[in-house]
Scaffold this motif. Structure first.
Motif, PDB file in Angstrom:
ATOM      1  N   HIS A  50     -11.334 -16.922 -88.948  1.00  0.00           N
ATOM      2  CA  HIS A  50     -10.804 -15.980 -87.948  1.00  0.00           C
ATOM      3  C   HIS A  50     -11.802 -14.850 -87.687  1.00  0.00           C
ATOM      4  O   HIS A  50     -12.202 -14.151 -88.627  1.00  0.00           O
ATOM      5  CB  HIS A  50      -9.471 -15.405 -88.421  1.00  0.00           C
ATOM      6  CG  HIS A  50      -8.485 -16.488 -88.752  1.00  0.00           C
ATOM      7  ND1 HIS A  50      -7.836 -17.203 -87.779  1.00  0.00           N
ATOM      8  CD2 HIS A  50      -8.094 -17.019 -89.933  1.00  0.00           C
ATOM      9  CE1 HIS A  50      -7.062 -18.118 -88.344  1.00  0.00           C
ATOM     10  NE2 HIS A  50      -7.206 -18.028 -89.653  1.00  0.00           N
ATOM     11  N   CYS A  74     -11.895 -20.004 -85.458  1.00  0.00           N
ATOM     12  CA  CYS A  74     -11.150 -21.132 -86.051  1.00  0.00           C
ATOM     13  C   CYS A  74      -9.738 -21.162 -85.487  1.00  0.00           C
ATOM     14  O   CYS A  74      -8.899 -21.913 -85.973  1.00  0.00           O
ATOM     15  CB  CYS A  74     -11.116 -21.036 -87.572  1.00  0.00           C
ATOM     16  SG  CYS A  74      -9.979 -19.787 -88.158  1.00  0.00           S
ATOM     17  N   ASN A  75      -9.486 -20.326 -84.498  1.00  0.00           N
ATOM     18  CA  ASN A  75      -8.157 -20.233 -83.880  1.00  0.00           C
ATOM     19  C   ASN A  75      -8.358 -19.486 -82.564  1.00  0.00           C
ATOM     20  O   ASN A  75      -8.994 -18.435 -82.562  1.00  0.00           O
ATOM     21  CB  ASN A  75      -7.223 -19.463 -84.830  1.00  0.00           C
ATOM     22  CG  ASN A  75      -5.816 -19.273 -84.285  1.00  0.00           C
ATOM     23  OD1 ASN A  75      -5.624 -18.869 -83.144  1.00  0.00           O
ATOM     24  ND2 ASN A  75      -4.827 -19.538 -85.101  1.00  0.00           N
ATOM     25  N   ASP A 123     -12.072 -23.629 -91.745  1.00  0.00           N
ATOM     26  CA  ASP A 123     -10.744 -23.062 -91.997  1.00  0.00           C
ATOM     27  C   ASP A 123      -9.710 -23.915 -91.267  1.00  0.00           C
ATOM     28  O   ASP A 123      -9.460 -23.716 -90.085  1.00  0.00           O
ATOM     29  CB  ASP A 123     -10.716 -21.609 -91.501  1.00  0.00           C
ATOM     30  CG  ASP A 123      -9.367 -20.945 -91.762  1.00  0.00           C
ATOM     31  OD1 ASP A 123      -8.365 -21.656 -91.928  1.00  0.00           O
ATOM     32  OD2 ASP A 123      -9.314 -19.705 -91.792  1.00  0.00           O
ATOM     33  N   GLU A 148     -11.322 -23.091 -96.417  1.00  0.00           N
ATOM     34  CA  GLU A 148     -10.592 -21.837 -96.679  1.00  0.00           C
ATOM     35  C   GLU A 148      -9.096 -22.016 -96.920  1.00  0.00           C
ATOM     36  O   GLU A 148      -8.487 -21.222 -97.619  1.00  0.00           O
ATOM     37  CB  GLU A 148     -10.834 -20.909 -95.469  1.00  0.00           C
ATOM     38  CG  GLU A 148     -10.037 -19.615 -95.420  1.00  0.00           C
ATOM     39  CD  GLU A 148     -10.525 -18.560 -96.396  1.00  0.00           C
ATOM     40  OE1 GLU A 148     -11.545 -18.794 -97.073  1.00  0.00           O
ATOM     41  OE2 GLU A 148      -9.865 -17.515 -96.496  1.00  0.00           O
ATOM     42  N   THR A 149      -8.464 -23.039 -96.329  1.00  0.00           N
ATOM     43  CA  THR A 149      -6.999 -22.986 -96.359  1.00  0.00           C
ATOM     44  C   THR A 149      -6.329 -24.269 -96.842  1.00  0.00           C
ATOM     45  O   THR A 149      -6.949 -25.334 -96.911  1.00  0.00           O
ATOM     46  CB  THR A 149      -6.446 -22.541 -94.983  1.00  0.00           C
ATOM     47  OG1 THR A 149      -5.120 -22.037 -95.165  1.00  0.00           O
ATOM     48  CG2 THR A 149      -6.414 -23.673 -93.977  1.00  0.00           C
ATOM     49  N   ASP A 182      -4.292 -14.448-101.874  1.00  0.00           N
ATOM     50  CA  ASP A 182      -4.378 -14.560-100.410  1.00  0.00           C
ATOM     51  C   ASP A 182      -3.103 -15.173 -99.842  1.00  0.00           C
ATOM     52  O   ASP A 182      -2.416 -14.582 -98.994  1.00  0.00           O
ATOM     53  CB  ASP A 182      -5.618 -15.421-100.093  1.00  0.00           C
ATOM     54  CG  ASP A 182      -5.841 -15.729 -98.633  1.00  0.00           C
ATOM     55  OD1 ASP A 182      -4.909 -16.226 -97.976  1.00  0.00           O
ATOM     56  OD2 ASP A 182      -6.959 -15.513 -98.135  1.00  0.00           O
ATOM     57  N   GLY A 292       2.028 -20.804 -90.655  1.00  0.00           N
ATOM     58  CA  GLY A 292       1.505 -21.945 -91.408  1.00  0.00           C
ATOM     59  C   GLY A 292       0.342 -22.598 -90.716  1.00  0.00           C
ATOM     60  O   GLY A 292      -0.760 -22.055 -90.690  1.00  0.00           O
ATOM     61  N   HIS A 293       0.613 -23.700 -90.064  1.00  0.00           N
ATOM     62  CA  HIS A 293      -0.505 -24.514 -89.615  1.00  0.00           C
ATOM     63  C   HIS A 293      -0.587 -24.582 -88.091  1.00  0.00           C
ATOM     64  O   HIS A 293       0.324 -25.045 -87.437  1.00  0.00           O
ATOM     65  CB  HIS A 293      -0.332 -25.916 -90.198  1.00  0.00           C
ATOM     66  CG  HIS A 293      -1.420 -26.839 -89.823  1.00  0.00           C
ATOM     67  ND1 HIS A 293      -2.737 -26.520 -90.012  1.00  0.00           N
ATOM     68  CD2 HIS A 293      -1.400 -28.062 -89.273  1.00  0.00           C
ATOM     69  CE1 HIS A 293      -3.468 -27.523 -89.594  1.00  0.00           C
ATOM     70  NE2 HIS A 293      -2.686 -28.464 -89.133  1.00  0.00           N
ATOM     71  N   LEU A 336      -0.507 -18.640 -85.735  1.00  0.00           N
ATOM     72  CA  LEU A 336      -0.364 -17.767 -86.900  1.00  0.00           C
ATOM     73  C   LEU A 336      -0.044 -16.322 -86.506  1.00  0.00           C
ATOM     74  O   LEU A 336      -0.895 -15.624 -85.962  1.00  0.00           O
ATOM     75  CB  LEU A 336      -1.659 -17.752 -87.715  1.00  0.00           C
ATOM     76  CG  LEU A 336      -2.210 -19.082 -88.181  1.00  0.00           C
ATOM     77  CD1 LEU A 336      -3.363 -18.877 -89.134  1.00  0.00           C
ATOM     78  CD2 LEU A 336      -1.134 -19.920 -88.826  1.00  0.00           C
ATOM     79  N   ASP A 343      -3.851  -8.148 -87.732  1.00  0.00           N
ATOM     80  CA  ASP A 343      -5.246  -8.212 -88.183  1.00  0.00           C
ATOM     81  C   ASP A 343      -5.416  -9.149 -89.374  1.00  0.00           C
ATOM     82  O   ASP A 343      -6.433  -9.093 -90.070  1.00  0.00           O
ATOM     83  CB  ASP A 343      -5.732  -6.812 -88.588  1.00  0.00           C
ATOM     84  CG  ASP A 343      -5.819  -5.891 -87.383  1.00  0.00           C
ATOM     85  OD1 ASP A 343      -6.211  -6.361 -86.306  1.00  0.00           O
ATOM     86  OD2 ASP A 343      -5.476  -4.697 -87.526  1.00  0.00           O
ATOM     87  N   GLY A 344      -4.410  -9.996 -89.652  1.00  0.00           N
ATOM     88  CA  GLY A 344      -4.516 -10.919 -90.779  1.00  0.00           C
ATOM     89  C   GLY A 344      -4.344 -10.198 -92.101  1.00  0.00           C
ATOM     90  O   GLY A 344      -3.849  -9.058 -92.160  1.00  0.00           O
ATOM     91  N   PHE A 354     -13.073 -13.995 -99.826  1.00  0.00           N
ATOM     92  CA  PHE A 354     -14.427 -14.161 -99.284  1.00  0.00           C
ATOM     93  C   PHE A 354     -15.499 -14.027-100.359  1.00  0.00           C
ATOM     94  O   PHE A 354     -16.613 -14.545-100.194  1.00  0.00           O
ATOM     95  CB  PHE A 354     -14.655 -13.181 -98.126  1.00  0.00           C
ATOM     96  CG  PHE A 354     -13.930 -13.600 -96.862  1.00  0.00           C
ATOM     97  CD1 PHE A 354     -13.485 -14.906 -96.682  1.00  0.00           C
ATOM     98  CD2 PHE A 354     -13.705 -12.692 -95.839  1.00  0.00           C
ATOM     99  CE1 PHE A 354     -12.830 -15.301 -95.520  1.00  0.00           C
ATOM    100  CE2 PHE A 354     -13.057 -13.075 -94.664  1.00  0.00           C
ATOM    101  CZ  PHE A 354     -12.615 -14.383 -94.513  1.00  0.00           C
TER     102      PHE A 354
HETATM  103  N1  SAH Z   1      -7.448 -22.295 -88.638  1.00  0.00           N
HETATM  104  C1  SAH Z   1      -6.076 -22.740 -88.774  1.00  0.00           C
HETATM  105  C2  SAH Z   1      -5.633 -22.817 -90.191  1.00  0.00           C
HETATM  106  C3  SAH Z   1      -4.837 -21.678 -90.840  1.00  0.00           C
HETATM  107  S1  SAH Z   1      -5.766 -20.267 -91.214  1.00  0.00           S
HETATM  108  C4  SAH Z   1      -5.207 -21.934 -87.846  1.00  0.00           C
HETATM  109  O1  SAH Z   1      -5.677 -20.921 -87.314  1.00  0.00           O
HETATM  110  O2  SAH Z   1      -4.069 -22.304 -87.555  1.00  0.00           O
HETATM  111  C5  SAH Z   1      -5.150 -19.632 -92.670  1.00  0.00           C
HETATM  112  C6  SAH Z   1      -6.258 -18.893 -93.394  1.00  0.00           C
HETATM  113  O3  SAH Z   1      -6.565 -17.668 -92.738  1.00  0.00           O
HETATM  114  C7  SAH Z   1      -5.846 -18.501 -94.800  1.00  0.00           C
HETATM  115  O4  SAH Z   1      -6.211 -19.432 -95.770  1.00  0.00           O
HETATM  116  C8  SAH Z   1      -6.474 -17.128 -95.006  1.00  0.00           C
HETATM  117  O5  SAH Z   1      -7.431 -17.102 -96.053  1.00  0.00           O
HETATM  118  C9  SAH Z   1      -7.171 -16.836 -93.685  1.00  0.00           C
HETATM  119  N2  SAH Z   1      -6.997 -15.436 -93.312  1.00  0.00           N
HETATM  120  C10 SAH Z   1      -5.889 -14.677 -93.421  1.00  0.00           C
HETATM  121  N3  SAH Z   1      -6.154 -13.412 -93.035  1.00  0.00           N
HETATM  122  C11 SAH Z   1      -7.440 -13.380 -92.676  1.00  0.00           C
HETATM  123  C12 SAH Z   1      -8.280 -12.356 -92.213  1.00  0.00           C
HETATM  124  N4  SAH Z   1      -7.858 -11.111 -92.094  1.00  0.00           N
HETATM  125  N5  SAH Z   1      -9.552 -12.678 -91.915  1.00  0.00           N
HETATM  126  C13 SAH Z   1     -10.000 -13.939 -92.065  1.00  0.00           C
HETATM  127  N6  SAH Z   1      -9.253 -14.941 -92.531  1.00  0.00           N
HETATM  128  C14 SAH Z   1      -7.991 -14.667 -92.832  1.00  0.00           C
END
Ligand code: SAH
Ligand code: NAD
Length: 411
Positions: A50, A74-75, A123, A148-149, A182, A292-293, A336, A343-344, A354
């Motif tokens: 992300h 990745c999203n 990821d 990563e996930t 995480d 989730g996914h 997600l 901001d995750g 990381f």
């Molecule tokens: N890329 C796919 C898979 C899920 S991403 C999608 O977007 O649907 C899930 C991952 O995002 C987790 O394993 C976590 O480590 C990561 N993540 C969560 N918060 C984040 C952040 N602030 N910065 C980067 N990655 C993060």
């Protein structure tokens, strides 16, 4: 050439990265070491995580270690355009635009791979999938990657079992210093950060339905309970279901829960967890989101196809009018919610995840002569190393075994 929205947004991105960096002491320590030792000197690394401030800092740490770093989304919804601009401004080739359609999203991944990385972070498994299908021509020269996930790990293990994994891949998600914190505490907090800032509604007193009681589901359930919600859990695994019962939650099928919930959060890694038969019985005003996914846990297509109309109820909230007049709300297009509408995970959490990733990439490089294609666990030494710095940076000391104790325990 980078693909970003607007390089003029860089100043705001730099401010976000500086804030994250100040709260990532383990990665700070690794950066200091990398500046001295330059472990990745001259190597190309692709980071497909992300594109937000914590990821950007990871990319800059790898760059401090001598790598030529590229970053790809990745999203499509989690990219923060100002952070992408700041990365570009810092000399990191970046392929990420917020709101990219499918075509642009996959083009960004492809452009990332075309930088010919020796090492990469994936990821969710999109990069590995692309390398094993459409762009097998870019496999040569890859020493290995790290995932990563949870869902990406499951895909890798399945591909490895079929004998189709053609490169060494490390399962970073399965490191203790990753998923224990995480997936559980990171997701637990950031899911509600995303939901609360997007809806501006109360959680206390509501019935919150959490689908999936794995690491992420445990975190979200714990935080929902802490905020005063009545929590219902749905599961398919009997052992996880008992765990949820013992933790004090009501467990039932989604068919039942659909009628009771005010707020639904899917955290399963599975598809079609909430479908039309559930939309048909939900309460007027029910809010749904996924953490989730990708965007397949809630059947967004059928929600769209079977609703009479839809409208933007608030930024990142789409309201769907059902044929009987009820309105159901979907956050962040079913992607997600913590990253597409927030901001995750917090910086202190991504600091651990990381740091595991940075050390895992170094491990692949140091051991590339011995690593055959396949899925590998992250060595326990990396967990120990990251945990050690995390504790000392927080000023926490723990006991160590005396020789007598060691003998007593281990003979
Ligand atoms: N890329 C796919 C898979 C899920 S991403 C999608 O977007 O649907 C899930 C991952 O995002 C987790 O394993 C976590 O480590 C990561 N993540 C969560 N918060 C984040 C952040 N602030 N910065 C980067 N990655 C993060
Ligand atoms: P996990 O394997 O620990 O838990 C998933 C749980 O869902 C399991 O207990 C499983 O039995 C259950 N489940 C599967 N299908 C189900 C269904 N149809 N209905 C109800 N329950 C079902 O995985 P996890 O680490 O908790 O990750 C869950 C998902 O979240 C994965 O897709 C992962 O990639 C993703 N993830 C997201 C973030 C984020 O930042 N949003 C962070 C980490 C992981």
């Amino acid at each position: 050439m980078s693909i970003i929205k607007d390089i003029g947004l860089a100043p705001s991105g730099h401010i976000k990265i500086d804030w994250a960096k100040k709260h990532m002491p383990v990665l700070n320590a690794i950066e200091r070491d990398f500046i001295k030792t330059r472990p990745f000197s001259g190597k190309n690394i692709l980071v497909s995580v992300h594109v937000e401030a914590k990821t950007a800092y990871l990319a800059l740490v790898l760059k401090s270690g001598g790598a030529n770093v590229a970053v790809a989304a990745c999203n499509p919804l989690s990219t923060q355009d100002d952070v992408a601009a700041a990365l570009c401004d810092s000399g990191v080739e970046t392929f990420a635009v917020h709101g990219a359609d499918d075509e642009l999203y996959y083009k960004c991944l492809e452009k990332g791979l075309e930088t010919r990385p020796a090492l990469f972070i994936d990821d969710g498994g999109d990069l590995v999938h692309m390398l094993h299908t459409k762009r097998q021509d870019l496999m040569e020269g890859i020493l290995g990657g790290s995932e990563e996930t949870t869902t990406g790990v499951a895909r890798l293990i399945a591909r490895d079992k079929r004998g189709e994994l053609k490169i060494p891949m490390m399962l970073a998600n399965d490191a203790m210093m990753k998923h224990l914190f995480d997936n559980r505490y990171g997701t637990g907090q950031s899911v509600f950060d995303g939901i609360n800032r997007t809806t501006n509604l109360i959680v206390a007193g509501k019935c919150v339905v959490v689908a999936g009681y794995g690491w992420c589901g445990k975190g979200a359930s714990m935080r929902a309970k802490g905020m005063g919600a009545r929590v219902v859990v749905t599961e398919i695994d009997p052992i996880k279901a008992i765990e949820a019962v013992m933790d004090g939650f009501e467990v039932m099928t989604m068919d039942e829960a659909a009628k009771k919930g005010d707020l639904f959060i899917t955290l399963t890694g599975c598809r079609d967890v909430i479908t039309k038969k559930h939309f048909d019985v939900m309460k007027d005003g029910a809010v749904m989101c996924n953490a989730g996914h990708f965007d397949v846990e809630i059947d967004v297509k059928s929600l769209r196809d079977t609703s009479t109309s839809s409208y933007e109820a608030r930024h990142n909230i789409e309201g769907f009018t059902r044929p009987d007049g009820r309105t159901l709300y979907l956050l962040a297009e079913g992607r997600l919610v913590n990253l597409a509408a927030g901001d995750g995970h917090p910086a202190e959490i991504m600091d651990m995840s990381f740091s595991v990733q940075a050390m895992t990439l170094k491990y692949i490089l140091d051991n590339s002569a011995d690593l055959r294609p396949g899925a590998y666990r992250v060595p326990a030494e990396i967990d120990g190393y990251v945990a050690g710095i995390k504790l000392s940076s927080g000023g926490v000391s723990i006991d160590s075994l005396t020789p007598e104790q060691e003998k007593y325990l281990y003979g």
